[in-house]
Scaffold this motif. Structure first.
Motif, PDB file in Angstrom:
ATOM      1  N   HIS A   1       0.873  -1.167   0.000  1.00 49.22           N
ATOM      2  CA  HIS A   1       0.000   0.000   0.000  1.00 49.22           C
ATOM      3  C   HIS A   1       0.917   1.226   0.000  1.00 49.22           C
ATOM      4  O   HIS A   1       1.708   1.413   0.925  1.00 49.22           O
ATOM      5  CB  HIS A   1      -0.901   0.017   1.234  1.00 49.22           C
ATOM      6  CG  HIS A   1      -1.624   1.313   1.396  1.00 49.22           C
ATOM      7  ND1 HIS A   1      -2.690   1.673   0.591  1.00 49.22           N
ATOM      8  CD2 HIS A   1      -1.410   2.350   2.227  1.00 49.22           C
ATOM      9  CE1 HIS A   1      -3.099   2.879   0.938  1.00 49.22           C
ATOM     10  NE2 HIS A   1      -2.344   3.306   1.929  1.00 49.22           N
ATOM     11  N   ARG A   2       0.812   2.045  -1.044  1.00 47.98           N
ATOM     12  CA  ARG A   2       1.648   3.239  -1.159  1.00 47.98           C
ATOM     13  C   ARG A   2       0.874   4.450  -0.655  1.00 47.98           C
ATOM     14  O   ARG A   2      -0.268   4.658  -1.032  1.00 47.98           O
ATOM     15  CB  ARG A   2       2.074   3.453  -2.598  1.00 47.98           C
ATOM     16  CG  ARG A   2       3.104   2.438  -3.034  1.00 47.98           C
ATOM     17  CD  ARG A   2       3.507   2.583  -4.497  1.00 47.98           C
ATOM     18  NE  ARG A   2       4.473   1.583  -4.876  1.00 47.98           N
ATOM     19  CZ  ARG A   2       4.173   0.312  -5.145  1.00 47.98           C
ATOM     20  NH1 ARG A   2       2.931  -0.096  -5.095  1.00 47.98           N
ATOM     21  NH2 ARG A   2       5.115  -0.554  -5.474  1.00 47.98           N
ATOM     22  N   ASP A   3       1.526   5.213   0.193  1.00 45.15           N
ATOM     23  CA  ASP A   3       0.951   6.447   0.705  1.00 45.15           C
ATOM     24  C   ASP A   3       1.949   7.552   0.365  1.00 45.15           C
ATOM     25  O   ASP A   3       2.887   7.816   1.105  1.00 45.15           O
ATOM     26  CB  ASP A   3       0.723   6.339   2.219  1.00 45.15           C
ATOM     27  CG  ASP A   3      -0.059   7.524   2.774  1.00 45.15           C
ATOM     28  OD1 ASP A   3      -0.009   8.622   2.173  1.00 45.15           O
ATOM     29  OD2 ASP A   3      -0.701   7.355   3.822  1.00 45.15           O
ATOM     30  N   VAL A   4       1.749   8.148  -0.804  1.00 47.03           N
ATOM     31  CA  VAL A   4       2.685   9.154  -1.319  1.00 47.03           C
ATOM     32  C   VAL A   4       2.754  10.349  -0.380  1.00 47.03           C
ATOM     33  O   VAL A   4       3.836  10.883  -0.110  1.00 47.03           O
ATOM     34  CB  VAL A   4       2.289   9.586  -2.749  1.00 47.03           C
ATOM     35  CG1 VAL A   4       3.192  10.690  -3.261  1.00 47.03           C
ATOM     36  CG2 VAL A   4       2.310   8.385  -3.683  1.00 47.03           C
ATOM     37  N   ALA A   5       1.613  10.765   0.163  1.00 53.68           N
ATOM     38  CA  ALA A   5       1.583  11.937   1.046  1.00 53.68           C
ATOM     39  C   ALA A   5       2.436  11.729   2.291  1.00 53.68           C
ATOM     40  O   ALA A   5       3.073  12.660   2.780  1.00 53.68           O
ATOM     41  CB  ALA A   5       0.144  12.264   1.435  1.00 53.68           C
ATOM     42  N   ARG A   6       2.465  10.521   2.807  1.00 51.04           N
ATOM     43  CA  ARG A   6       3.243  10.237   4.017  1.00 51.04           C
ATOM     44  C   ARG A   6       4.622   9.691   3.704  1.00 51.04           C
ATOM     45  O   ARG A   6       5.424   9.458   4.612  1.00 51.04           O
ATOM     46  CB  ARG A   6       2.486   9.255   4.903  1.00 51.04           C
ATOM     47  CG  ARG A   6       1.197   9.879   5.437  1.00 51.04           C
ATOM     48  CD  ARG A   6       0.408   8.904   6.232  1.00 51.04           C
ATOM     49  NE  ARG A   6       1.064   8.669   7.516  1.00 51.04           N
ATOM     50  CZ  ARG A   6       0.677   7.755   8.377  1.00 51.04           C
ATOM     51  NH1 ARG A   6      -0.350   6.987   8.081  1.00 51.04           N
ATOM     52  NH2 ARG A   6       1.296   7.600   9.509  1.00 51.04           N
ATOM     53  N   GLY A   7       4.916   9.421   2.443  1.00 51.17           N
ATOM     54  CA  GLY A   7       6.227   8.910   2.054  1.00 51.17           C
ATOM     55  C   GLY A   7       6.486   7.499   2.544  1.00 51.17           C
ATOM     56  O   GLY A   7       7.607   7.181   2.943  1.00 51.17           O
ATOM     57  N   THR A   8       5.454   6.643   2.476  1.00 51.33           N
ATOM     58  CA  THR A   8       5.630   5.262   2.932  1.00 51.33           C
ATOM     59  C   THR A   8       4.997   4.284   1.945  1.00 51.33           C
ATOM     60  O   THR A   8       4.037   4.605   1.252  1.00 51.33           O
ATOM     61  CB  THR A   8       4.975   5.016   4.312  1.00 51.33           C
ATOM     62  OG1 THR A   8       3.578   5.284   4.227  1.00 51.33           O
ATOM     63  CG2 THR A   8       5.594   5.873   5.387  1.00 51.33           C
TER      64      THR A   8
END
Length: 192
Positions: A83-90
């Motif tokens: 699961h990519r969370d671009v806003a959180r950088g994870t």
């Protein structure tokens, strides 16, 4: 082959596989589930439809449940997708499908967000404890008034009631973490 046909074939293979794993002949299983050996043979080979009134005693005799015999197979029970969370950088891979003892969750995280800067980022608190080990790269952990570098091969464990934040130092880092229920909610929830 249809989806029903695929499932039918899978059930037949499971019956035969469980029987053979126990070292039972058709006669052995037949005696345990009160069916004739020829009926079981035709069920296993696909020459006879499987009726529910036959499947229940077969499952019972094999020490399994109807659910386990008829659950269809997909790769979702094997493959863990990130699961990519671009806003959180994870990018996160939740490795434990069901919460473990005391509600803990095991996850691998690839952290690309830069190291936090004291004063520029709000340090968070939540009940519980966090534990992580760094697989690659370096993590900067702001923990209360301290700034701690945790490098590959090292681990950190701390009370999450201490204000904290973390990020990658000098490039992406990967960690394996164990989070309690509150840590899971805080660190693995989608960004808003």
């Amino acid at each position: 082959m249809t989806q029903d046909g695929d499932l039918d074939g899978l059930v037949r293979k499971r019956i035969r596989g469980l029987r053979l794993a126990r070292g039972w002949s058709l006669d052995d299983l037949a005696a345990r589930c009160y069916l004739s050996p020829s009926t079981l043979s035709r069920i296993e080979t696909g020459h006879r439809r499987i009726a529910l009134d036959q499947l229940a005693p077969i499952a019972r005799a094999l020490g399994t449940t109807l659910d386990e015999l008829v659950t269809s197979v997909s790769d979702d029970d094997v493959v863990i997708r990130p699961h990519r969370d671009v806003a959180r950088g994870t990018t996160t891979w939740v490795l434990s499908r069901e919460p473990g003892p005391h509600g803990v969750t095991v996850a691998k995280m690839r952290i690309t967000r830069p190291a936090p800067v004291r004063g520029a980022e709000e340090l968070r608190v939540h009940p519980g404890r966090d534990w992580f080990t760094v697989l690659s790269g370096t993590i900067v952990l702001l923990l209360g008034e301290r700034t701690i570098l945790v490098e590959a091969g090292e681990a950190a464990e701390f009370s999450t009631m201490i204000p904290h934040a973390f990020g990658a130092h000098g490039g992406p880092a990967e960690v394996l973490c164990i989070l309690d229920h509150d840590g899971q909610r805080t660190h693995l929830r989608p960004s808003t």
